[in-house]
Design a protein around this motif. Structure first.
Motif, PDB file in Angstrom:
ATOM      1  N   LYS A  18       0.818  -1.219   0.000  1.00  0.00           N
ATOM      2  CA  LYS A  18       0.000   0.000   0.000  1.00  0.00           C
ATOM      3  C   LYS A  18       0.848   1.264   0.000  1.00  0.00           C
ATOM      4  O   LYS A  18       0.329   2.366  -0.240  1.00  0.00           O
ATOM      5  CB  LYS A  18      -0.919  -0.001   1.224  1.00  0.00           C
ATOM      6  CG  LYS A  18      -1.958  -1.108   1.217  1.00  0.00           C
ATOM      7  CD  LYS A  18      -2.791  -1.074   2.490  1.00  0.00           C
ATOM      8  CE  LYS A  18      -3.831  -2.190   2.481  1.00  0.00           C
ATOM      9  NZ  LYS A  18      -4.617  -2.226   3.743  1.00  0.00           N
ATOM     10  N   ASN A  19       2.135   1.101   0.290  1.00  0.00           N
ATOM     11  CA  ASN A  19       3.027   2.268   0.390  1.00  0.00           C
ATOM     12  C   ASN A  19       4.327   1.988  -0.356  1.00  0.00           C
ATOM     13  O   ASN A  19       5.422   2.153   0.184  1.00  0.00           O
ATOM     14  CB  ASN A  19       3.339   2.572   1.856  1.00  0.00           C
ATOM     15  CG  ASN A  19       2.103   2.854   2.677  1.00  0.00           C
ATOM     16  OD1 ASN A  19       1.606   3.972   2.720  1.00  0.00           O
ATOM     17  ND2 ASN A  19       1.604   1.822   3.347  1.00  0.00           N
ATOM     18  N   ASN A  20       4.186   1.592  -1.614  1.00  0.00           N
ATOM     19  CA  ASN A  20       5.360   1.153  -2.369  1.00  0.00           C
ATOM     20  C   ASN A  20       6.086   2.366  -2.949  1.00  0.00           C
ATOM     21  O   ASN A  20       6.041   2.646  -4.150  1.00  0.00           O
ATOM     22  CB  ASN A  20       4.936   0.177  -3.470  1.00  0.00           C
ATOM     23  CG  ASN A  20       6.090  -0.674  -3.956  1.00  0.00           C
ATOM     24  OD1 ASN A  20       7.239  -0.250  -3.924  1.00  0.00           O
ATOM     25  ND2 ASN A  20       5.780  -1.881  -4.409  1.00  0.00           N
ATOM     26  N   ASN A  21       6.772   3.071  -2.052  1.00  0.00           N
ATOM     27  CA  ASN A  21       7.545   4.240  -2.463  1.00  0.00           C
ATOM     28  C   ASN A  21       8.765   4.362  -1.559  1.00  0.00           C
ATOM     29  O   ASN A  21       8.803   3.820  -0.452  1.00  0.00           O
ATOM     30  CB  ASN A  21       6.693   5.516  -2.420  1.00  0.00           C
ATOM     31  CG  ASN A  21       6.200   5.833  -1.023  1.00  0.00           C
ATOM     32  OD1 ASN A  21       6.950   6.352  -0.190  1.00  0.00           O
ATOM     33  ND2 ASN A  21       4.939   5.505  -0.746  1.00  0.00           N
ATOM     34  N   LEU A  75       7.175   0.465  -9.759  1.00  0.00           N
ATOM     35  CA  LEU A  75       7.184   0.393  -8.301  1.00  0.00           C
ATOM     36  C   LEU A  75       8.546  -0.136  -7.847  1.00  0.00           C
ATOM     37  O   LEU A  75       9.050  -1.120  -8.390  1.00  0.00           O
ATOM     38  CB  LEU A  75       6.063  -0.519  -7.802  1.00  0.00           C
ATOM     39  CG  LEU A  75       4.637   0.003  -8.039  1.00  0.00           C
ATOM     40  CD1 LEU A  75       3.616  -1.030  -7.610  1.00  0.00           C
ATOM     41  CD2 LEU A  75       4.417   1.318  -7.294  1.00  0.00           C
ATOM     42  N   PRO A  76       9.143   0.505  -6.856  1.00  0.00           N
ATOM     43  CA  PRO A  76      10.554   0.192  -6.546  1.00  0.00           C
ATOM     44  C   PRO A  76      10.783  -1.094  -5.753  1.00  0.00           C
ATOM     45  O   PRO A  76      11.911  -1.598  -5.739  1.00  0.00           O
ATOM     46  CB  PRO A  76      11.004   1.405  -5.730  1.00  0.00           C
ATOM     47  CG  PRO A  76       9.752   1.958  -5.131  1.00  0.00           C
ATOM     48  CD  PRO A  76       8.661   1.693  -6.131  1.00  0.00           C
ATOM     49  N   TYR A  77       9.726  -1.643  -5.099  1.00  0.00           N
ATOM     50  CA  TYR A  77       9.960  -2.762  -4.196  1.00  0.00           C
ATOM     51  C   TYR A  77       9.048  -3.953  -4.520  1.00  0.00           C
ATOM     52  O   TYR A  77       7.886  -3.781  -4.900  1.00  0.00           O
ATOM     53  CB  TYR A  77       9.740  -2.340  -2.729  1.00  0.00           C
ATOM     54  CG  TYR A  77      10.567  -1.139  -2.365  1.00  0.00           C
ATOM     55  CD1 TYR A  77      11.945  -1.245  -2.192  1.00  0.00           C
ATOM     56  CD2 TYR A  77       9.978   0.118  -2.228  1.00  0.00           C
ATOM     57  CE1 TYR A  77      12.714  -0.134  -1.887  1.00  0.00           C
ATOM     58  CE2 TYR A  77      10.737   1.235  -1.926  1.00  0.00           C
ATOM     59  CZ  TYR A  77      12.108   1.106  -1.757  1.00  0.00           C
ATOM     60  OH  TYR A  77      12.870   2.209  -1.475  1.00  0.00           O
ATOM     61  N   LYS A  78       9.596  -5.131  -4.347  1.00  0.00           N
ATOM     62  CA  LYS A  78       8.765  -6.330  -4.403  1.00  0.00           C
ATOM     63  C   LYS A  78       7.890  -6.374  -3.162  1.00  0.00           C
ATOM     64  O   LYS A  78       8.246  -5.830  -2.108  1.00  0.00           O
ATOM     65  CB  LYS A  78       9.648  -7.581  -4.442  1.00  0.00           C
ATOM     66  CG  LYS A  78      10.591  -7.632  -5.630  1.00  0.00           C
ATOM     67  CD  LYS A  78      11.585  -8.783  -5.463  1.00  0.00           C
ATOM     68  CE  LYS A  78      12.658  -8.760  -6.540  1.00  0.00           C
ATOM     69  NZ  LYS A  78      13.721  -9.748  -6.287  1.00  0.00           N
ATOM     70  N   THR A  79       6.770  -7.029  -3.269  1.00  0.00           N
ATOM     71  CA  THR A  79       5.873  -7.155  -2.118  1.00  0.00           C
ATOM     72  C   THR A  79       5.815  -8.607  -1.650  1.00  0.00           C
ATOM     73  O   THR A  79       4.807  -9.102  -1.183  1.00  0.00           O
ATOM     74  CB  THR A  79       4.470  -6.629  -2.453  1.00  0.00           C
ATOM     75  OG1 THR A  79       3.991  -7.296  -3.632  1.00  0.00           O
ATOM     76  CG2 THR A  79       4.497  -5.143  -2.707  1.00  0.00           C
ATOM     77  N   HIS A  80       6.944  -9.297  -1.810  1.00  0.00           N
ATOM     78  CA  HIS A  80       7.072 -10.679  -1.363  1.00  0.00           C
ATOM     79  C   HIS A  80       8.536 -10.959  -1.041  1.00  0.00           C
ATOM     80  O   HIS A  80       9.421 -10.184  -1.405  1.00  0.00           O
ATOM     81  CB  HIS A  80       6.589 -11.645  -2.449  1.00  0.00           C
ATOM     82  CG  HIS A  80       7.436 -11.621  -3.680  1.00  0.00           C
ATOM     83  ND1 HIS A  80       7.167 -10.794  -4.760  1.00  0.00           N
ATOM     84  CD2 HIS A  80       8.583 -12.284  -4.013  1.00  0.00           C
ATOM     85  CE1 HIS A  80       8.086 -10.963  -5.690  1.00  0.00           C
ATOM     86  NE2 HIS A  80       8.963 -11.866  -5.258  1.00  0.00           N
ATOM     87  N   PHE A  81       8.764 -12.063  -0.362  1.00  0.00           N
ATOM     88  CA  PHE A  81      10.106 -12.621  -0.229  1.00  0.00           C
ATOM     89  C   PHE A  81      10.190 -13.854  -1.110  1.00  0.00           C
ATOM     90  O   PHE A  81       9.248 -14.653  -1.175  1.00  0.00           O
ATOM     91  CB  PHE A  81      10.409 -13.017   1.220  1.00  0.00           C
ATOM     92  CG  PHE A  81      10.749 -11.870   2.112  1.00  0.00           C
ATOM     93  CD1 PHE A  81      11.994 -11.254   2.046  1.00  0.00           C
ATOM     94  CD2 PHE A  81       9.827 -11.389   3.041  1.00  0.00           C
ATOM     95  CE1 PHE A  81      12.312 -10.188   2.880  1.00  0.00           C
ATOM     96  CE2 PHE A  81      10.131 -10.335   3.879  1.00  0.00           C
ATOM     97  CZ  PHE A  81      11.380  -9.726   3.792  1.00  0.00           C
ATOM     98  N   GLY A  82      11.303 -14.015  -1.778  1.00  0.00           N
ATOM     99  CA  GLY A  82      11.523 -15.202  -2.591  1.00  0.00           C
ATOM    100  C   GLY A  82      12.940 -15.699  -2.402  1.00  0.00           C
ATOM    101  O   GLY A  82      13.868 -14.907  -2.209  1.00  0.00           O
ATOM    102  N   GLY A  83      13.095 -17.009  -2.460  1.00  0.00           N
ATOM    103  CA  GLY A  83      14.429 -17.558  -2.311  1.00  0.00           C
ATOM    104  C   GLY A  83      14.542 -18.918  -2.970  1.00  0.00           C
ATOM    105  O   GLY A  83      13.564 -19.670  -3.052  1.00  0.00           O
ATOM    106  N   SER A  84      15.727 -19.228  -3.461  1.00  0.00           N
ATOM    107  CA  SER A  84      15.950 -20.490  -4.163  1.00  0.00           C
ATOM    108  C   SER A  84      17.007 -21.322  -3.446  1.00  0.00           C
ATOM    109  O   SER A  84      17.844 -20.796  -2.704  1.00  0.00           O
ATOM    110  CB  SER A  84      16.384 -20.224  -5.609  1.00  0.00           C
ATOM    111  OG  SER A  84      17.612 -19.516  -5.636  1.00  0.00           O
TER     112      SER A  84
END
Length: 225
Positions: A18-21, A75-84
Motif C-alpha cells: 500500500k506504500n510502495n515508495n 514500483l521500486p519494491y517487491k511485495t514478497h520474499f523469494g528464495g531459491s
C-alpha cells in the motif's frame, strides 16, 4: 535453528504493497531489515533441512528491490520474499523455490523453469523412447496429493521432429516441467510451516532423481559427466 516465518512478515508486506515508495520504505527500513534478517535465517534453516536428504550448495534469498529499468511497472519494491535452493551441479538437476506473499499468495515451486534447448530435447527424446517411469512417478498417490500435475508453458502441437500422435505427446510438448504448491496465510504463519515445506520437497525427489539421471546420460544410458 529458526524454522518459522516471523509473524511480522505478512503484515509488513501488506503495508509495503500500500506504500510502495522510497520515502515510506526508508522511514520503515529498520523494521524491514529486522524482518529480512529473520526471514533469511528461516530460509537457511530450510536449506539445512534439505541438506539432510539432498545436496544443496547455495541458498539465495532475493533482494526486495525491483529492477525497473526494462519494466513498465516502476514500483521500486517487491511485495514478497523469494528464495531459491540450488542442488549440487552438474550431477543433481532441478531446484527448489519458496515464495512468501500475503493474501494467500505464498507458494513453493520446483522443477525445470527454463531448460536449455539441449536439455529440453534430451528430456523429450527420453519420453519419446519410454515414458513409463515418469508416469509411475506422477501417478503415485502421495505425489499427486502433494504436487498435483505439471504446470507451465507448452506447445499447442508437437515439437519439430516429433509425432503429434505419439502416446507421450502430452509430456513431449511441454516447454517447462514445473510443480507448484500453494499455501494460505494461516499455513505460512504456523509453527510447523517449514517442516511441511521440507516434506513436500522430499516428495519431489523421485522426479528429480529420474530427471538427473536422464540429463546426465545419453539415450544409451552412458554417463555424460
Amino acid at each position: 535453528m529458526n524454522n518459522r516465518i516471523p509473524k511480522e512478515t505478512l503484515p509488513f508486506l501488506k503495508k509495503l504493497s500500500k506504500n510502495n515508495n522510497r520515502d515510506w520504505f526508508n522511514d520503515n527500513k529498520p523494521e524491514f531489515k529486522a524482518i529480512e534478517s529473520q526471514v533469511k535465517a528461516t530460509y537457511n534453516a530450510l536449506g539445512e533441512l534439505l541438506n539432510q536428504h539432498d545436496q544443496i550448495d547455495k541458498v539465495k534469498v532475493f533482494r526486495i528491490y525491483r529492477d525497473v529499468r526494462f519494466s513498465k511497472n516502476k514500483l521500486p519494491y517487491k511485495t514478497h520474499f523469494g528464495g531459491s535452493f540450488h542442488r549440487k551441479k552438474p550431477e543433481l538437476r532441478g531446484g527448489y523455490y519458496l515464495h512468501i506473499q500475503p493474501n494467500n499468495e505464498s507458494f513453493i515451486a520446483t522443477g525445470f523453469w527454463e531448460p536449455n534447448k539441449e536439455d529440453l530435447l534430451r528430456i523429450r527424446k527420453e519420453f519419446e523412447m519410454d515414458d513409463s517411469e515418469m508416469r509411475d512417478i506422477l501417478k503415485k498417490d502421495s505425489f499427486k496429493s502433494t504436487w498435483g500435475g505439471f504446470v507451465g508453458d507448452e506447445l499447442k502441437t508437437a515439437p519439430k521432429g516429433f509425432d503429434k500422435e505419439h502416446p507421450a505427446i502430452d509430456l513431449i510438448r511441454k516447454k517447462q516441467y514445473i510443480f507448484i504448491k500453494k499455501y494460505s496465510d494461516k499455513e505460512v504463519q504456523a509453527s510447523n510451516f517449514i517442516d511441511h515445506v521440507n516434506e513436500a520437497f522430499i516428495e519431489i525427489r523421485p522426479f528429480f532423481d529420474y530427471m538427473s539421471d536422464v540429463l546426465t546420460t545419453n539415450l544409451n544410458g552412458e554417463s555424460l559427466l
